[in-house]
Design an enzyme around this catalytic site. Structure first.
Site, PDB file in Angstrom:
ATOM      1  N   ARG A   1       0.886  -1.259  -0.207  1.00  0.00           N
ATOM      2  CA  ARG A   1       0.049  -0.068  -0.103  1.00  0.00           C
ATOM      3  C   ARG A   1       1.016   1.180   0.069  1.00  0.00           C
ATOM      4  O   ARG A   1       0.531   2.282  -0.888  1.00  0.00           O
ATOM      5  CB  ARG A   1      -0.974   0.052   1.267  1.00  0.00           C
ATOM      6  CG  ARG A   1      -2.210  -1.047   1.298  1.00  0.00           C
ATOM      7  CD  ARG A   1      -2.933  -0.998   0.258  1.00  0.00           C
ATOM      8  NE  ARG A   1      -3.441   0.338   0.200  1.00  0.00           N
ATOM      9  CZ  ARG A   1      -4.276   1.069  -1.004  1.00  0.00           C
ATOM     10  NH1 ARG A   1      -4.241   0.280  -1.848  1.00  0.00           N
ATOM     11  NH2 ARG A   1      -4.775   2.078  -0.861  1.00  0.00           N
ATOM     12  N   ILE A   2       1.876   1.458   0.830  1.00  0.00           N
ATOM     13  CA  ILE A   2       2.709   2.668   0.996  1.00  0.00           C
ATOM     14  C   ILE A   2       3.512   2.729  -0.087  1.00  0.00           C
ATOM     15  O   ILE A   2       3.802   3.843  -0.891  1.00  0.00           O
ATOM     16  CB  ILE A   2       3.430   2.406   2.249  1.00  0.00           C
ATOM     17  CG1 ILE A   2       2.422   2.554   3.651  1.00  0.00           C
ATOM     18  CG2 ILE A   2       4.445   3.843   2.211  1.00  0.00           C
ATOM     19  CD1 ILE A   2       1.490   3.881   3.874  1.00  0.00           C
TER      20      ILE A   2
ATOM     21  N   CYS B   1       2.222   5.969  11.151  1.00  0.00           N
ATOM     22  CA  CYS B   1       1.042   7.000  10.857  1.00  0.00           C
ATOM     23  C   CYS B   1       0.388   7.280  12.384  1.00  0.00           C
ATOM     24  O   CYS B   1       0.379   8.430  12.491  1.00  0.00           O
ATOM     25  CB  CYS B   1      -0.208   6.486  10.096  1.00  0.00           C
ATOM     26  SG  CYS B   1      -0.894   4.941  10.738  1.00  0.00           S
TER      27      CYS B   1
ATOM     28  N   THR C   1      -6.244  -3.149   7.606  1.00  0.00           N
ATOM     29  CA  THR C   1      -4.955  -3.216   7.205  1.00  0.00           C
ATOM     30  C   THR C   1      -4.764  -4.535   6.501  1.00  0.00           C
ATOM     31  O   THR C   1      -5.317  -5.463   6.808  1.00  0.00           O
ATOM     32  CB  THR C   1      -4.040  -2.661   8.031  1.00  0.00           C
ATOM     33  OG1 THR C   1      -3.285  -3.594   8.889  1.00  0.00           O
ATOM     34  CG2 THR C   1      -4.350  -1.411   8.713  1.00  0.00           C
TER      35      THR C   1
END
Length: 327
Positions: A10-11, A149, A178
């Site tokens: 994702r990142i 985060c 997640t």
């Protein structure tokens, strides 16, 4: 600055999208073990941020977007990565697998000059939160953790409250599910993480308090943390219950954050009194958005609510790091 991304989850993929046409940062290569066709598809289509505006194609072992052609490497061992030959300056370590100094250091052995993690990392890696302690000899460090985060959200809030005085703090982060959770019930070493993420509100143990104690030793044994995963794909709401050392008012607390957002924390922390929900912060670049409409006080106990986009806000700080180093 010539960079590479290791790990296209994702990142990693969001950083790819955001850095592709950056004026001072050039993506030279990305590394992952998935088939190149799968990566091209996941870069093109994203369930949270939508279809990429440009067409993503494949040419030999390169990902091609417009006039940009990025080498795709498929190596599980960082020591086999061609960072020296490619003259890579910084590796964004986004796999989550190389988060200790010896493991992340393998990118340095392969020729990179610096490594920026996409997670908190082990205690042997400097933990530097952008906007808090990021200028602390960072130019001399080869490997840096920018936190996660939740750490980036919480650090600034607690640091500002320390100017008044904190007796204790309970932090509950209501967080989107997640990739470390499951879609259907299955075995997991943390049983709750193994329950169907889209069907339940799921408490998850997090080590956020440890990171906060590292950053602010004066809070040792004064902070407890928990994350509650909720059935949304993006966004988070951090709920702070803080026992102050003296009486305060909601106006005093809100003015503290409002002033910080307009001055020394501009671009990192923001303040609002609009009636938001989590979807409203999708794509927000701040580490935390204080919701002044929800600030309340009971005795010396203060309730503070902060919103953040757990992916977009965090990658914004990683980009801040790259811009700092490139300058």
């Amino acid at each position: 600055m010539r960079i590479a991304i290791n790990g296209m989850g994702r990142i990693g993929r969001l950083l790819f999208r955001r850095l592709l046409h950056h004026q001072h940062i050039q993506i030279i290569a990305v590394n992952d073990i998935m088939p190149i066709e799968s990566l091209a598809y996941l870069l093109q289509y994203d369930s949270v941020y939508g279809t990429f505006a440009e067409k993503v194609t494949i040419a030999d072992n390169h990902i091609v977007v417009g006039d940009r052609s990025i080498l795709y490497v498929q190596k599980a061992d960082p020591l086999q990565l061609p960072w020296e030959a490619l003259q890579v300056h910084t590796v964004l370590e986004c796999s989550g697998m190389f988060s200790t100094a010896p493991l992340a250091g393998q990118h340095i052995q392969s020729g990179a000059k610096k490594v920026l993690l996409s997670t908190t990392g082990a205690g042997d890696i400097p933990l530097l939160i952008y906007g808090h302690n990021h200028v602390k000899d960072s130019s001399k460090l080869d490997i840096v953790s920018p936190g996660g985060c939740m750490t980036n959200c919480s650090t600034h809030i607690l640091y500002l409250l320390q100017s008044i005085g904190i007796a204790s703090a309970q932090i509950n982060v209501l967080h989107s599910y997640t990739t470390r959770q499951e879609l259907v019930d299955t075995w997991h070493k943390q049983p709750r993480r193994g329950r169907a993420a889209a069907e339940s509100i799921i408490p998850v143990e997090v080590d956020l308090y440890q990171s906060l104690e590292r950053l602010m030793p004066g809070l040792k044994d004064k902070v407890a943390t928990l994350s509650i995963r909720v059935p949304v794909a993006n966004g988070a709401m951090a709920d702070f219950t803080v026992e102050m050392q003296r009486m305060v008012t909601p106006a005093e607390i809100n003015n503290l954050f409002k002033h910080a957002a307009a001055n020394e924390y501009r671009g990192v922390l923001d303040y609002t009194e609009e009636e938001l929900v989590s979807l409203d912060v999708k794509g927000n670049t701040h580490s935390c958005l204080i919701d002044g409409s929800l600030t309340s006080v009971a005795g010396k106990q203060v309730k503070i609510i902060a919103w953040f986009d757990n992916e977009y806000g965090f990658t914004s700080r990683m980009i801040d790091w790259l811009e700092l180093w490139s300058s």
